[in-house]
Design an enzyme around this catalytic site. Structure first.
Site, PDB file in Angstrom:
ATOM      1  N   LYS A 125      -0.855  -1.190   6.803  1.00 21.78           N
ATOM      2  CA  LYS A 125      -0.010  -2.026   5.940  1.00 21.78           C
ATOM      3  C   LYS A 125       1.083  -2.629   6.801  1.00 21.78           C
ATOM      4  O   LYS A 125       1.492  -2.020   7.795  1.00 21.78           O
ATOM      5  CB  LYS A 125       0.637  -1.175   4.835  1.00 21.78           C
ATOM      6  CG  LYS A 125       1.150  -1.992   3.664  1.00 21.78           C
ATOM      7  CD  LYS A 125       0.017  -2.350   2.729  1.00 21.78           C
ATOM      8  CE  LYS A 125       0.447  -3.242   1.598  1.00 21.78           C
ATOM      9  NZ  LYS A 125      -0.632  -3.321   0.579  1.00 21.78           N
ATOM     10  N   GLY A 164      -3.066 -10.326   1.960  1.00 23.65           N
ATOM     11  CA  GLY A 164      -1.926 -10.500   1.061  1.00 23.65           C
ATOM     12  C   GLY A 164      -1.475  -9.215   0.392  1.00 23.65           C
ATOM     13  O   GLY A 164      -2.148  -8.188   0.430  1.00 23.65           O
ATOM     14  N   ASP A 165      -0.299  -9.274  -0.185  1.00 18.82           N
ATOM     15  CA  ASP A 165       0.263  -8.215  -1.036  1.00 18.82           C
ATOM     16  C   ASP A 165       1.457  -8.876  -1.738  1.00 18.82           C
ATOM     17  O   ASP A 165       1.523 -10.118  -1.781  1.00 18.82           O
ATOM     18  CB  ASP A 165       0.691  -6.992  -0.198  1.00 18.82           C
ATOM     19  CG  ASP A 165       0.997  -5.768  -1.072  1.00 18.82           C
ATOM     20  OD1 ASP A 165       0.058  -5.143  -1.568  1.00 18.82           O
ATOM     21  OD2 ASP A 165       2.196  -5.452  -1.284  1.00 18.82           O
ATOM     22  N   THR A 208      -8.711  -8.202  -7.179  1.00 19.31           N
ATOM     23  CA  THR A 208      -8.003  -6.954  -7.520  1.00 19.31           C
ATOM     24  C   THR A 208      -7.942  -6.779  -9.034  1.00 19.31           C
ATOM     25  O   THR A 208      -8.243  -5.703  -9.566  1.00 19.31           O
ATOM     26  CB  THR A 208      -6.598  -6.934  -6.886  1.00 19.31           C
ATOM     27  OG1 THR A 208      -6.715  -7.290  -5.514  1.00 19.31           O
ATOM     28  CG2 THR A 208      -5.978  -5.564  -6.997  1.00 19.31           C
TER      29      THR A 208
HETATM   30  P1  NDP Z   1       2.637 -10.755  -6.381  1.00 15.65           P
HETATM   31  O1  NDP Z   1       3.709 -11.008  -5.411  1.00 15.65           O
HETATM   32  O2  NDP Z   1       1.621 -11.793  -6.644  1.00 15.65           O
HETATM   33  O3  NDP Z   1       3.253 -10.337  -7.783  1.00 15.65           O
HETATM   34  C1  NDP Z   1       4.107  -9.244  -7.904  1.00 15.65           C
HETATM   35  C2  NDP Z   1       4.535  -9.126  -9.335  1.00 15.65           C
HETATM   36  O4  NDP Z   1       5.196  -7.877  -9.526  1.00 15.65           O
HETATM   37  C3  NDP Z   1       5.534 -10.194  -9.737  1.00 15.65           C
HETATM   38  O5  NDP Z   1       5.407 -10.480 -11.089  1.00 15.65           O
HETATM   39  C4  NDP Z   1       6.870  -9.519  -9.430  1.00 15.65           C
HETATM   40  O6  NDP Z   1       7.956 -10.020 -10.145  1.00 15.65           O
HETATM   41  C5  NDP Z   1       6.569  -8.096  -9.851  1.00 15.65           C
HETATM   42  N1  NDP Z   1       7.416  -7.180  -9.084  1.00 15.65           N
HETATM   43  C6  NDP Z   1       7.480  -7.061  -7.746  1.00 15.65           C
HETATM   44  N2  NDP Z   1       8.407  -6.175  -7.393  1.00 15.65           N
HETATM   45  C7  NDP Z   1       8.952  -5.740  -8.538  1.00 15.65           C
HETATM   46  C8  NDP Z   1       9.967  -4.812  -8.844  1.00 15.65           C
HETATM   47  N3  NDP Z   1      10.632  -4.176  -7.879  1.00 15.65           N
HETATM   48  N4  NDP Z   1      10.231  -4.562 -10.157  1.00 15.65           N
HETATM   49  C9  NDP Z   1       9.564  -5.221 -11.132  1.00 15.65           C
HETATM   50  N5  NDP Z   1       8.591  -6.131 -10.898  1.00 15.65           N
HETATM   51  C10 NDP Z   1       8.301  -6.379  -9.630  1.00 15.65           C
HETATM   52  O7  NDP Z   1       1.942  -9.392  -5.886  1.00 15.65           O
HETATM   53  P2  NDP Z   1       0.511  -8.798  -6.267  1.00 15.65           P
HETATM   54  O8  NDP Z   1       0.141  -9.153  -7.643  1.00 15.65           O
HETATM   55  O9  NDP Z   1      -0.401  -9.138  -5.165  1.00 15.65           O
HETATM   56  O10 NDP Z   1       0.802  -7.248  -6.149  1.00 15.65           O
HETATM   57  C11 NDP Z   1       1.184  -6.440  -7.270  1.00 15.65           C
HETATM   58  C12 NDP Z   1       0.893  -4.979  -6.973  1.00 15.65           C
HETATM   59  O11 NDP Z   1      -0.515  -4.829  -6.727  1.00 15.65           O
HETATM   60  C13 NDP Z   1       1.573  -4.413  -5.729  1.00 15.65           C
HETATM   61  O12 NDP Z   1       1.849  -3.050  -5.949  1.00 15.65           O
HETATM   62  C14 NDP Z   1       0.507  -4.533  -4.662  1.00 15.65           C
HETATM   63  O13 NDP Z   1       0.701  -3.614  -3.602  1.00 15.65           O
HETATM   64  C15 NDP Z   1      -0.732  -4.178  -5.475  1.00 15.65           C
HETATM   65  N6  NDP Z   1      -2.008  -4.631  -4.932  1.00 15.65           N
HETATM   66  C16 NDP Z   1      -2.236  -5.935  -4.603  1.00 15.65           C
HETATM   67  C17 NDP Z   1      -3.475  -6.321  -4.136  1.00 15.65           C
HETATM   68  C18 NDP Z   1      -3.801  -7.744  -3.850  1.00 15.65           C
HETATM   69  O14 NDP Z   1      -4.959  -8.011  -3.519  1.00 15.65           O
HETATM   70  N7  NDP Z   1      -2.883  -8.682  -3.972  1.00 15.65           N
HETATM   71  C19 NDP Z   1      -4.543  -5.346  -3.921  1.00 15.65           C
HETATM   72  C20 NDP Z   1      -4.229  -4.016  -4.374  1.00 15.65           C
HETATM   73  C21 NDP Z   1      -2.992  -3.694  -4.841  1.00 15.65           C
HETATM   74  P3  NDP Z   1       9.076 -10.911  -9.394  1.00 15.65           P
HETATM   75  O15 NDP Z   1       8.481 -12.259  -9.244  1.00 15.65           O
HETATM   76  O16 NDP Z   1      10.252 -10.863 -10.296  1.00 15.65           O
HETATM   77  O17 NDP Z   1       9.355 -10.239  -8.076  1.00 15.65           O
HETATM   78  O1  2IT Z   2      -2.982  -2.936  -1.459  1.00 14.37           O
HETATM   79  C1  2IT Z   2      -4.018  -3.552  -1.151  1.00 14.37           C
HETATM   80  O2  2IT Z   2      -5.125  -3.025  -1.198  1.00 14.37           O
HETATM   81  C2  2IT Z   2      -3.890  -4.951  -0.750  1.00 14.37           C
HETATM   82  N1  2IT Z   2      -2.786  -5.481  -0.774  1.00 14.37           N
HETATM   83  C3  2IT Z   2      -5.093  -5.718  -0.287  1.00 14.37           C
HETATM   84  C4  2IT Z   2      -5.369  -5.434   1.160  1.00 14.37           C
HETATM   85  C5  2IT Z   2      -6.464  -6.265   1.790  1.00 14.37           C
HETATM   86  O3  2IT Z   2      -6.638  -6.061   3.011  1.00 14.37           O
HETATM   87  O4  2IT Z   2      -7.120  -7.053   1.141  1.00 14.37           O
END
Ligand code: NDP
Ligand code: 2IT
Length: 444
Positions: A125, A164-165, A208
């Site tokens: 990460k 991404g994340d 995801t």
């Molecule tokens: P994005 O940046 O696209 O969206 C994040 C969302 O979560 C936004 O709505 C944001 O709101 C909210 N958020 C972030 N931080 C906080 C906080 N501290 N308190 C409340 N809301 C919060 O990220 P993703 O959708 O990609 O990721 C969301 C989750 O999924 C994370 O935990 C990530 O690690 C996990 N994940 C993502 C994957 C991926 O492929 N993208 C894969 C597997 C897991 P705001 O705009 O106000 O910050």
């Molecule tokens: O938390 C996760 O699994 C991710 N943000 C996606 C990682 C990836 O390499 O696609």
């Protein structure tokens, strides 16, 4: 006396002030006790001690110039946690809260998640405390270029493949890929989540959220339940939340709430996803804008209160520790029967206890949200073949992977005496494969 107590104590001693990493390590080590009992050769080979120690931790300065000409300095990181079963793989988080503890917990979880996908990828990460929110495209580009000016020397298609994340989407991956290509003078699949015309995979954007619903669909079916006709609450409104909303609706559910870090919207008639996509993906605005288009919906400040809404299924898709014990009690007393984690470690340990005590179906993050990284690995395969699969081909593979993750987690849970505890099952199923590989590689 537990066999892995010393390992946990060492984690605490060696990593002071890293509560998220301690939390993730404790949760995993607790469920690995029966694995240690059955595999004393792994204890002797120090597999558990090595497993909790990252192979490499990189920390670096990222300097860039903002639109007013001011020099800004952020900190960049890459935690290359474990490469026993494949090149390091995992996302890049750009958020002001990013620190070493958060990235170590995420990298640690990623090892087991990636193992569960059945594909050959190690765990990593990275990220930075840079906040893309409110920055111009030019500022984001200059930050990403500066970030890559250091990161490029540590990554590569057979070394480490970031993605991404939170805060890192298609725009950021584009700027990072462009800079990597410029510096290295090579066109390789060094990042995933790329655009479709330059090496990206169909379904990666949706993966995801879709994968989370495919996983939960399997778990629900096993208990004679389904998404059909159910009311769903989803936190967040980013990449994971948006595509979980889309798939849950396709499977017959009504998603009634979404949030961001400021507050949540509640639309009893069901969220209109086109509006959310316009606000979040195109305009990059706040979720509160939704009520301007749909005045029948209600916006409430305080995102944590989203769990007070009565629902059948809850899908936390925002961030770590967003769902605590009190919220879990509220969900349970409102009749919620399933929780699926789209975010990484969104439920506190106290919340997980409440889910399990109430006999709720609990889909733990490393299993339930593995569809994103699994599709990233499919993107890597397509890049290596210099070929692209169709949307339906990738989607079918994703669905099959999520079914297999459910099966592997639930059968490991039964085999090791954890009954219906998918969290323990996922930890064990993910770990056994990595431990076997580490053992074969000798003491390195
Ligand atoms: P994005 O940046 O696209 O969206 C994040 C969302 O979560 C936004 O709505 C944001 O709101 C909210 N958020 C972030 N931080 C906080 C906080 N501290 N308190 C409340 N809301 C919060 O990220 P993703 O959708 O990609 O990721 C969301 C989750 O999924 C994370 O935990 C990530 O690690 C996990 N994940 C993502 C994957 C991926 O492929 N993208 C894969 C597997 C897991 P705001 O705009 O106000 O910050
Ligand atoms: O938390 C996760 O699994 C991710 N943000 C996606 C990682 C990836 O390499 O696609």
């Amino acid at each position: 006396m537990k066999l892995l107590n010393d390992v946990m104590e060492q984690v605490i001693r060696r990593n002071p002030g890293e509560p998220e990493f301690h939390q993730a390590a404790r949760e995993v080590l607790d469920s690995l006790e029966p694995v240690a009992e059955r595999n004393t050769h792994w204890l002797e080979a120090g597999i558990f001690e090595r497993f909790v120690e990252p192979e490499r931790q990189i920390m670096f300065r990222v300097a860039w110039v903002d639109d007013t000409g001011k020099v800004r300095v952020n900190r960049g990181y890459r935690i290359q946690f474990n490469s026993a079963i494949g090149p390091y793989k995992g996302g890049i988080r750009l958020h002001p809260s990013v620190n070493i503890s958060i990235l170590k917990f995420l990298g640690f979880e990623q090892i087991l998640k990636n193992s569960l996908t059945g594909l050959p990828i190690g765990g990593a990460k990275g990220g930075s405390d840079f906040d893309p929110k409110g920055k111009s495209d030019g500022e984001v580009m200059r930050f990403c270029q500066s970030f890559m000016n250091e990161l490029y020397r540590h990554i590569g298609p057979d070394i480490d493949v970031p993605a991404g994340d939170i805060g890192t989407g298609a725009r950021e991956i584009g700027y990072m890929f462009g800079q990597y290509k410029k510096i290295r003078n090579e066109y390789t699949g060094v990042l995933t989540g790329k655009g479709l015309t330059w090496g990206g995979s169909l379904v990666r954007t949706e993966a995801t959220g879709y994968g989370l619903c495919y996983f939960m669909d399997e778990a629900l079916k096993d208990s004679g339940k389904s998404f059909k006709g159910s009311t769903v609450v989803i936190s967040g409104s980013g990449n994971v939340a948006i595509y979980a909303t889309q798939k849950a609706a396709e499977l017959g559910a009504k998603v009634v709430a979404l949030s961001d870090s400021n507050g949540f919207i509640h639309d009893r008639d069901g969220i209109k996803l086109d509006t959310v996509k316009k606000i979040k993906e195109v305009e990059r605005k706040r979720i509160s804008e939704y009520v301007k288009y749909h005045p029948e919906a209600v916006y409430t400040e305080n995102c944590g209160k989203i769990w007070d809404i009565k629902c059948d299924i809850a899908l936390p898709c925002a961030t770590q520790n967003e769902l605590d014990e009190t919220s879990a009690e509220t969900l349970a007393s409102n009749g919620c029967f399933a929780v699926g984690e789209g975010a990484n470690m969104p439920s506190t340990p106290g919340a997980i206890d409440v889910f399990l005590k109430n006999g709720m179906i609990f889909g733990p993050a490393k299993a339930a949200n593995a569809g994103g990284v699994a599709t990233s690995a499919l993107e890597m395969s397509q890049n290596s073949m210099r070929y692209s699969w169709t949307f339906d081909e990738v989607d079918a593979k994703l669905k099959n992977i999520m079914k297999n993750i459910y099966k592997a987690s639930s059968s490991a849970a039964s085999e090791y005496g954890f009954d219906k505890n998918l969290a323990a099952g996922a930890n064990i199923a993910g770990f056994v494969k990595v431990a076997n590989a580490m053992y074969s590689h000798g003491i390195v």
